[in-house]
Motif scaffolding. Structure first.
Motif, PDB file in Angstrom:
ATOM      1  N   UNK A   1       0.838  -1.207   0.000  1.00 14.68           N
ATOM      2  CA  UNK A   1       0.000   0.000   0.000  1.00 14.68           C
ATOM      3  C   UNK A   1       0.868   1.251   0.000  1.00 14.68           C
ATOM      4  N   UNK A   2       1.914   1.259   0.833  1.00 16.34           N
ATOM      5  CA  UNK A   2       2.824   2.409   0.899  1.00 16.34           C
ATOM      6  C   UNK A   2       3.593   2.583  -0.408  1.00 16.34           C
ATOM      7  N   UNK A   3       4.084   1.478  -0.974  1.00 17.41           N
ATOM      8  CA  UNK A   3       4.856   1.549  -2.222  1.00 17.41           C
ATOM      9  C   UNK A   3       3.985   2.052  -3.365  1.00 17.41           C
ATOM     10  N   UNK A   4       2.741   1.619  -3.399  1.00 18.93           N
ATOM     11  CA  UNK A   4       1.821   2.107  -4.427  1.00 18.93           C
ATOM     12  C   UNK A   4       1.602   3.613  -4.259  1.00 18.93           C
ATOM     13  N   UNK A   5       1.434   4.059  -3.016  1.00 22.01           N
ATOM     14  CA  UNK A   5       1.240   5.490  -2.757  1.00 22.01           C
ATOM     15  C   UNK A   5       2.450   6.291  -3.221  1.00 22.01           C
ATOM     16  N   UNK A   6       3.637   5.746  -2.994  1.00 23.96           N
ATOM     17  CA  UNK A   6       4.862   6.434  -3.437  1.00 23.96           C
ATOM     18  C   UNK A   6       4.898   6.613  -4.951  1.00 23.96           C
ATOM     19  N   UNK A   7       4.190   5.754  -5.667  1.00 21.76           N
ATOM     20  CA  UNK A   7       4.142   5.839  -7.136  1.00 21.76           C
ATOM     21  C   UNK A   7       2.876   6.544  -7.638  1.00 21.76           C
TER      22      UNK A   7
ATOM     23  N   UNK B   1      -5.671  -4.293 -10.340  1.00 23.30           N
ATOM     24  CA  UNK B   1      -5.624  -5.169  -9.174  1.00 23.30           C
ATOM     25  C   UNK B   1      -4.201  -5.589  -8.843  1.00 23.30           C
ATOM     26  N   UNK B   2      -3.905  -5.515  -7.564  1.00 23.98           N
ATOM     27  CA  UNK B   2      -2.633  -5.975  -7.012  1.00 23.98           C
ATOM     28  C   UNK B   2      -3.002  -6.985  -5.940  1.00 23.98           C
ATOM     29  N   UNK B   3      -2.404  -8.174  -5.995  1.00 28.50           N
ATOM     30  CA  UNK B   3      -2.726  -9.178  -4.988  1.00 28.50           C
ATOM     31  C   UNK B   3      -1.514  -9.441  -4.106  1.00 28.50           C
ATOM     32  N   UNK B   4      -1.801  -9.662  -2.835  1.00 21.94           N
ATOM     33  CA  UNK B   4      -0.803 -10.094  -1.865  1.00 21.94           C
ATOM     34  C   UNK B   4      -1.305 -11.446  -1.383  1.00 21.94           C
ATOM     35  N   UNK B   5      -0.446 -12.466  -1.461  1.00 12.50           N
ATOM     36  CA  UNK B   5      -0.921 -13.813  -1.168  1.00 12.50           C
ATOM     37  C   UNK B   5       0.168 -14.673  -0.550  1.00 12.50           C
ATOM     38  N   UNK B   6      -0.291 -15.673   0.174  1.00 10.54           N
ATOM     39  CA  UNK B   6       0.617 -16.673   0.734  1.00 10.54           C
ATOM     40  C   UNK B   6       0.945 -17.660  -0.379  1.00 10.54           C
ATOM     41  N   UNK B   7       2.223 -17.880  -0.620  1.00  8.01           N
ATOM     42  CA  UNK B   7       2.646 -18.780  -1.693  1.00  8.01           C
ATOM     43  C   UNK B   7       2.528 -20.236  -1.255  1.00  8.01           C
ATOM     44  N   UNK B   8       2.655 -21.150  -2.204  1.00 11.35           N
ATOM     45  CA  UNK B   8       2.621 -22.581  -1.894  1.00 11.35           C
ATOM     46  C   UNK B   8       3.716 -22.970  -0.910  1.00 11.35           C
ATOM     47  N   UNK B   9       4.841 -22.258  -0.965  1.00  7.55           N
ATOM     48  CA  UNK B   9       5.977 -22.558  -0.087  1.00  7.55           C
ATOM     49  C   UNK B   9       5.851 -21.887   1.276  1.00  7.55           C
ATOM     50  N   UNK B  10       4.767 -21.133   1.491  1.00  8.37           N
ATOM     51  CA  UNK B  10       4.550 -20.471   2.769  1.00  8.37           C
ATOM     52  C   UNK B  10       5.116 -19.069   2.854  1.00  8.37           C
ATOM     53  N   UNK B  11       5.694 -18.587   1.774  1.00  6.55           N
ATOM     54  CA  UNK B  11       6.188 -17.217   1.730  1.00  6.55           C
ATOM     55  C   UNK B  11       5.076 -16.263   1.326  1.00  6.55           C
ATOM     56  N   UNK B  12       5.483 -15.068   0.906  1.00  3.74           N
ATOM     57  CA  UNK B  12       4.509 -14.064   0.491  1.00  3.74           C
ATOM     58  C   UNK B  12       4.858 -13.589  -0.919  1.00  3.74           C
ATOM     59  N   UNK B  13       3.863 -13.577  -1.775  1.00  4.39           N
ATOM     60  CA  UNK B  13       4.009 -13.075  -3.132  1.00  4.39           C
ATOM     61  C   UNK B  13       3.152 -11.840  -3.323  1.00  4.39           C
TER      62      UNK B  13
ATOM     63  N   UNK C   1       5.388   0.742 -15.677  1.00  2.00           N
ATOM     64  CA  UNK C   1       6.653   1.181 -15.084  1.00  2.00           C
ATOM     65  C   UNK C   1       6.473   1.548 -13.619  1.00  2.00           C
ATOM     66  N   UNK C   2       5.402   2.255 -13.307  1.00  2.08           N
ATOM     67  CA  UNK C   2       5.136   2.647 -11.918  1.00  2.08           C
ATOM     68  C   UNK C   2       4.810   1.435 -11.053  1.00  2.08           C
ATOM     69  N   UNK C   3       4.040   0.517 -11.591  1.00  2.00           N
ATOM     70  CA  UNK C   3       3.677  -0.685 -10.848  1.00  2.00           C
ATOM     71  C   UNK C   3       4.925  -1.529 -10.578  1.00  2.00           C
ATOM     72  N   UNK C   4       5.755  -1.684 -11.593  1.00  5.05           N
ATOM     73  CA  UNK C   4       7.000  -2.444 -11.458  1.00  5.05           C
ATOM     74  C   UNK C   4       7.901  -1.800 -10.407  1.00  5.05           C
ATOM     75  N   UNK C   5       8.005  -0.489 -10.426  1.00  4.84           N
ATOM     76  CA  UNK C   5       8.825   0.232  -9.456  1.00  4.84           C
ATOM     77  C   UNK C   5       8.298   0.022  -8.035  1.00  4.84           C
ATOM     78  N   UNK C   6       6.994   0.081  -7.865  1.00  5.24           N
ATOM     79  CA  UNK C   6       6.393  -0.127  -6.542  1.00  5.24           C
ATOM     80  C   UNK C   6       6.698  -1.526  -6.017  1.00  5.24           C
ATOM     81  N   UNK C   7       6.494  -2.535  -6.845  1.00  3.50           N
ATOM     82  CA  UNK C   7       6.716  -3.910  -6.398  1.00  3.50           C
ATOM     83  C   UNK C   7       8.197  -4.194  -6.164  1.00  3.50           C
TER      84      UNK C   7
END
Length: 137
Positions: free
Chosen positions: A22-28, A81-93, A120-126
């Protein structure tokens, strides 16, 4: 990895990743217009369990205005849409729709620079997220 997204794996807890995204998106220049807790919604509506999964509806007002000026019905494809999710390995994507792919369904070349700017802005945020690494293919 899906060919229609921009995806990074991050080194953060799930809640930290949501806040950092959320913060990174705001920065962009993006505001989060909606925040959908898919896990809670499916538990409530269907009584099923799903991994942690949030959908953030992100909008950059100047770019949205530019796009809708060129293509009035573009709003049907917004917000990004931007998704934040728990990965199959238990990490965060964290994954965002690739605007270049999304807007390719619209037959209007005037949207190409808008799609590139948003991408470009989305890539920079992520890329700025804690420990962000491009997801393995």
């Amino acid at each position: 990895m899906a060919e229609y997204t921009i995806r990074y794996d991050v080194d953060a807890s799930f809640d930290e990743a949501v806040a950092a995204t959320t913060d990174a998106l705001a920065d962009e220049g993006f505001g989060v217009l909606c925040d959908i807790d898919v896990q809670a919604t499916l538990r409530e509506k269907l009584d099923v369990d799903l991994r942690q999964y949030r959908i953030l509806g992100a909008c950059n007002p100047p770019l949205a205005h530019e796009g809708m000026t060129a293509e009035l019905e573009l709003g049907a494809l917004l917000p990004c849409n931007v998704i934040v999710f728990e990965t199959d390995a238990g990490g965060v994507g964290v994954s965002a729709v690739d605007p270049r792919v999304l807007l390719s369904v619209v037959d209007n070349d005037a949207l190409d620079p808008v799609a590139s700017s948003v991408a470009e802005s989305m890539e920079s945020a992520l890329r700025s997220l804690p420990g962000a690494e491009p997801a393995a293919e």
